[in-house]
Design a protein around this motif. Structure first.
Motif, short mmCIF file in Angstrom:
data_model
loop_
_atom_site.label_atom_id
_atom_site.label_comp_id
_atom_site.label_asym_id
_atom_site.label_seq_id
_atom_site.Cartn_x
_atom_site.Cartn_y
_atom_site.Cartn_z
N LYS A 164 0.84 -1.20 0.00
CA LYS A 164 0.00 0.00 0.00
C LYS A 164 0.87 1.25 0.00
N LEU A 165 0.31 2.33 -0.53
CA LEU A 165 0.96 3.64 -0.45
C LEU A 165 0.52 4.34 0.82
N ARG A 166 1.49 4.90 1.53
CA ARG A 166 1.18 5.62 2.75
C ARG A 166 2.06 6.87 2.85
N THR A 167 1.50 7.92 3.41
CA THR A 167 2.26 9.14 3.69
C THR A 167 2.09 9.48 5.16
N GLY A 168 3.18 9.88 5.78
CA GLY A 168 3.11 10.27 7.18
C GLY A 168 4.50 10.54 7.73
N THR A 169 4.58 10.54 9.04
CA THR A 169 5.85 10.73 9.72
C THR A 169 6.42 9.36 10.04
N PRO A 170 7.68 9.09 9.68
CA PRO A 170 8.28 7.79 10.00
C PRO A 170 8.23 7.52 11.50
N ASP A 171 8.45 6.26 11.85
CA ASP A 171 8.35 5.87 13.25
C ASP A 171 9.26 6.70 14.16
N ALA A 172 10.41 7.11 13.67
CA ALA A 172 11.33 7.90 14.48
C ALA A 172 11.98 8.95 13.59
N PRO A 173 12.38 10.07 14.17
CA PRO A 173 13.07 11.08 13.37
C PRO A 173 14.37 10.52 12.81
#
Length: 540
Positions: A164-173
């Motif tokens: 799937k395509l997803r956009t967001g903030t990765p689990d950690a910086p």
């Protein structure tokens, strides 16, 4: 717009219209040429492969529905309506791809290429997205209508089944990891550090500061598979972890390890316990330098010699028996090559790595657990080390009989690795055990192991004398030639079941730098592992 001006589909372009709900709405405009009206109701029931007109009309209608964010209309034009509806809906709501302009190209039979120009928008940040893909039009098995043959790759060419395509903030910086001088350490530049760098990020990312960015990625089908980033919308601000590694020495250790397959090297600073370099050259990627568990051969005689000196059973200049063979509890032990020494001092027996001289003393010790206690209480082996990453801290277990004699020369159930062997010679050099660390302990306030006892000054002085003699005129002299002083060293060869040649071990120090190396099946310690240690010491 590839192919958009050719042939009968010259009018097949998508133009922006008034948006709705923050998502760009697009429709196809043009004449009633070969494709006819591009609507979901244009498909006619037929038989056989879709005609050129059916292919074009269906493709245009599907792409228009997708571009407009109309998941239901796109699903009606697909041979897998459920999967299509979810994917097209997620494109807007979970991948956060907006303002999509989808332009068809020239069909090649049933295959229709197209380009996508869109924008990824998330948390106040936006970035253009452009790529090319294709779809295939087939005849519905039951409806007999021309339909898009749904595959995840229609949505994006890198998508595979159940991804799937997803956009967001990765689990950690993002985290920038540096050496002691602030030089960035990467797995591309220092391949041996890959395991260590990954673990440091996993352990310390929350403490490293920084701010997470925004990415468009492919969510894998398997939970333990890595995400694949397609677009960095906002890089964020990386956090920072400073290790005590030394990039220059790390590079030298990496080069040294490349001389042999299955070779590992560790370098550290005796005065602090700082680990300066960790290198491996292995086909399996295993970090044997810090996680290995194998007998270390005669390098463990450093611990045995310290125990005998501490108990007053030997002195560096005192006599030692070194017959060709000796027996203990029915097991025969011999010197490599069957040599013997007549009238030798204990210093000479140590420098020549005489096995029998050590085993001869086991009766006088009269305590099978003595070596295990000395290893733990003075050298810190078997304590719970906290280096900053996972490591094996050595094991010299309490055993009896013939197994106890085998441990005197680093065989039997002894388990070590280059990290622990380097720590042993560092302790011998200073007389004090300092637990090796990769990340300063005060950075995360973790406990470090401390030994119960330090060496008596006279014992430490004699032990350094033994190590110097070995480095100058003993089995380590060839490898240590050219290493600046004050210096000391010890060779080792460990017999391992299933190997024709013994494993090669070597450890040495020059000034305030110590190192240990291991070469599986490398033979004599001075010939294979020795030059690796010497190369690192010279680089320091």
């Amino acid at each position: 717009m590839r192919g958009a001006t050719k042939g009968a589909i010259a009018v097949g372009v998508f133009l922006a219209m008034a948006g709705g709900a923050g998502y760009g709405m697009y429709a196809m405009v043009g004449d009633a040429g070969e494709g006819g009206a591009a609507t979901a109701t244009a498909a006619e029931v037929g038989s056989g492969p879709p005609t050129a007109a059916e292919t074009l009309t269906t493709a245009k209608a599907f792409l228009a529905a997708w571009a407009a964010g109309d998941a239901r209309a796109a699903a009606d034009l697909s041979n897998d309506p459920e999967a299509t509806q979810y994917a097209v809906a997620d494109y807007r709501t979970k991948a956060h791809i907006t303002r999509a302009v989808i332009t068809p190209g020239t069909p090649r039979g049933a295959l229709v290429p197209f380009t996508v120009r869109a924008e990824v928008s998330y948390d106040g940040h936006s970035k253009p997205l452009a790529y090319a893909s294709s779809l295939t039009v087939v005849r519905g098995l039951t409806s007999k209508k021309p339909l898009v043959d749904w595959q995840p790759a229609v949505l994006h060419p890198q998508l595979r089944r159940d991804e799937k395509l997803r956009t967001g903030t990765p689990d950690a910086p993002p985290v920038r990891i540096t050496d002691r001088n602030g030089k960035e350490l990467t797995a591309d530049a220092y391949p041996s550090l890959r395991r260590i760098l990954d673990e440091l990020r996993a352990r310390y990312a929350p403490r490293a500061g920084g701010k997470g960015g925004t990415e468009l990625w492919i969510e894998p089908a398997l939970a333990d598979a890595p995400k694949r980033t397609l677009l960095t919308v906002d890089p964020g601000r990386p956090g920072s972890i400073r290790t005590v590694l030394d990039a220059g020495l790390q590079a030298a250790a990496e080069r040294a390890a490349l001389r042999y397959q299955d070779a590992s090297v560790v370098a550290l600073r005796p005065s602090t316990g700082d680990v300066l370099a960790v290198a491996n050259h292995r086909t399996d990627g295993f970090d044997a330098a810090m996680l290995g568990t194998t007998p270390s051969g005669s390098t463990l005689k450093i611990v045995t010699a310290e125990m005998l000196l501490d108990r007053g059973l030997v002195t560096a200049d005192g006599p030692a028996e070194c017959p060709a063979t000796v027996s203990w509890y029915g097991k025969s032990f011999r010197n490599q090559g069957g040599f013997s020494l007549s009238g030798a001092s204990f210093g000479t027996a140590f420098a020549r790595s005489c096995n029998t001289a050590f085993i001869k003393k086991i009766k006088a010790v009269d305590d099978d657990a003595a070596l295990a206690r000395e290893a733990r209480e003075v050298f810190g082996l078997g304590l719970e080390w906290h280096t900053g990453v996972a490591s094996f801290d050595g094991d010299v277990p309490e055993v009896a009989g013939a197994e106890a004699a085998a441990e005197y020369i680093g065989q039997g159930r002894v388990r070590m690795n280059p990290l622990t062997v380097a720590s042993v010679i560092a302790t011998a050099k200073t007389g004090v055990f300092r637990q090796p660390v990769l990340v300063p302990a005060d950075w995360d306030h973790r406990p470090v192991a401390t030994a119960e006892r330090t060496m008596k000054p006279e014992v430490a002085a004699q032990l350094r004398q033994l190590l110097r003699q070995t480095a100058v005129s003993g089995t380590a002299a060839g490898a240590m030639a050219g290493v600046p002083g004050p210096k000391g060293a010890k060779t080792g060869s460990a017999e391992v079941d299933g190997r024709v040649n013994p494993d090669s071990w070597f450890t040495g120090y020059g000034g305030d730098l110590a190192a240990a190396a291991y070469v599986a099946g490398g033979g004599h310690g001075g010939e294979a592992a020795g030059p690796l240690v010497a190369a690192v010491l010279k680089a320091g």
